[in-house]
Design a protein around this motif. Structure first.
Motif, mmCIF file in Angstrom:
data_model
loop_
_atom_site.group_PDB
_atom_site.id
_atom_site.type_symbol
_atom_site.label_atom_id
_atom_site.label_comp_id
_atom_site.label_asym_id
_atom_site.label_seq_id
_atom_site.Cartn_x
_atom_site.Cartn_y
_atom_site.Cartn_z
ATOM 1 N N ASP A 92 6.297 -6.636 -7.182
ATOM 2 C CA ASP A 92 7.505 -5.989 -6.661
ATOM 3 C C ASP A 92 7.993 -6.635 -5.372
ATOM 4 O O ASP A 92 8.362 -5.955 -4.417
ATOM 5 C CB ASP A 92 7.266 -4.488 -6.437
ATOM 6 C CG ASP A 92 6.946 -3.751 -7.722
ATOM 7 O OD1 ASP A 92 7.456 -4.181 -8.782
ATOM 8 O OD2 ASP A 92 6.191 -2.761 -7.671
ATOM 9 N N GLY A 93 7.945 -7.971 -5.322
ATOM 10 C CA GLY A 93 8.439 -8.696 -4.171
ATOM 11 C C GLY A 93 7.482 -8.746 -2.988
ATOM 12 O O GLY A 93 7.824 -9.253 -1.936
ATOM 13 N N ARG A 94 6.273 -8.196 -3.161
ATOM 14 C CA ARG A 94 5.265 -8.214 -2.097
ATOM 15 C C ARG A 94 4.110 -9.108 -2.497
ATOM 16 O O ARG A 94 3.694 -9.119 -3.642
ATOM 17 C CB ARG A 94 4.703 -6.807 -1.875
ATOM 18 C CG ARG A 94 5.585 -5.934 -1.059
ATOM 19 C CD ARG A 94 4.939 -4.583 -0.749
ATOM 20 N NE ARG A 94 3.489 -4.638 -0.624
ATOM 21 C CZ ARG A 94 2.684 -3.642 -0.947
ATOM 22 N NH1 ARG A 94 3.172 -2.530 -1.424
ATOM 23 N NH2 ARG A 94 1.384 -3.756 -0.798
ATOM 24 N N GLN A 95 3.578 -9.853 -1.548
ATOM 25 C CA GLN A 95 2.393 -10.670 -1.781
ATOM 26 C C GLN A 95 1.154 -9.791 -1.608
ATOM 27 O O GLN A 95 0.922 -9.244 -0.537
ATOM 28 C CB GLN A 95 2.334 -11.838 -0.791
ATOM 29 C CG GLN A 95 3.406 -12.877 -1.011
ATOM 30 C CD GLN A 95 3.145 -13.671 -2.288
ATOM 31 O OE1 GLN A 95 2.033 -14.044 -2.573
ATOM 32 N NE2 GLN A 95 4.199 -13.891 -3.046
ATOM 33 N N VAL A 96 0.385 -9.633 -2.681
ATOM 34 C CA VAL A 96 -0.803 -8.792 -2.664
ATOM 35 C C VAL A 96 -2.026 -9.665 -2.913
ATOM 36 O O VAL A 96 -2.035 -10.468 -3.842
ATOM 37 C CB VAL A 96 -0.705 -7.682 -3.734
ATOM 38 C CG1 VAL A 96 -1.962 -6.846 -3.766
ATOM 39 C CG2 VAL A 96 0.523 -6.819 -3.493
#
Length: 191
Positions: free
Chosen positions: A64-68
């Protein structure tokens, strides 16, 4: 404060140092407790604490557009680790024979700053890995085992079989080591 000419501490300076030391000790203990709480929460959620085990890689995944940060199977070492479990489960390999067989297949450790050159996986490392539930998809933290979010490298059945072989080989009456003696069958006692 301190008198520069007579090297005697004033009572106010001693009090201030004592107060600051107490505040620093409190902050350190509080932050340590916070870190322990967060690590326990991460383990309960199935997250890997620290670096991924050999056979896995720490990777960044876009969600969702986040680097995890997450853990993925190492395409090079993962299948070799699985093969090591399979070979040991046959009961035909000692740990040193397994280590040599896997070194012949090309399994090495990851290069790190401390050890910039990849090395063969040691016998003691194999012993640790064969008993680590991480490879069956579990996370261990402070003696508790939680289901992990990472993909297992070995099946629960294979892992259980390997544990049986390890238990049998660690029995006091069982010896796996055979030492090579250069003069065996060449020197004899006169008696």
């Amino acid at each position: 404060s301190r008198c520069d000419t007579c090297s005697i501490d004033y009572p106010a300076g001693q009090l201030m140092r004592g107060i600051l030391a107490s505040i620093n000790q409190y902050r350190s203990a509080s932050e340590g407790e916070d870190i322990v709480r967060k690590l326990a929460h991460k383990a309960r959620q199935g997250g890997t604490i620290g670096w991924a085990r050999l056979g896995y890689l720490n990777v960044k995944e876009d969600i969702d557009g986040r680097q995890v940060s997450t853990v993925a199977i190492d395409e090079t070492r993962g299948p070799l680790i699985r093969r090591g479990f399979e070979l040991y489960a046959t009961g035909e390999y000692s740990l040193s024979q397994l280590q040599q067989a896997m070194a012949d297949l090309g399994l090495t450790t990851r290069a790190t700053r401390r050890h910039p050159n990849a090395q063969e996986v040691s016998v003691s490392k194999w012993h640790t890995m064969l008993g680590d539930p991480y490879y069956v998809g579990m996370v261990t933290y402070k003696g508790e085992i939680y289901p992990g979010r990472h993909e297992p490298l070995v099946s629960p059945e294979l892992f259980a079989h390997v544990q049986d072989v390890l238990a049998e080989r660690s029995a006091p009456t069982r010896r796996d080591r055979h030492h090579f003696h250069y003069l065996k069958k060449q020197l004899y006692c006169d008696r």
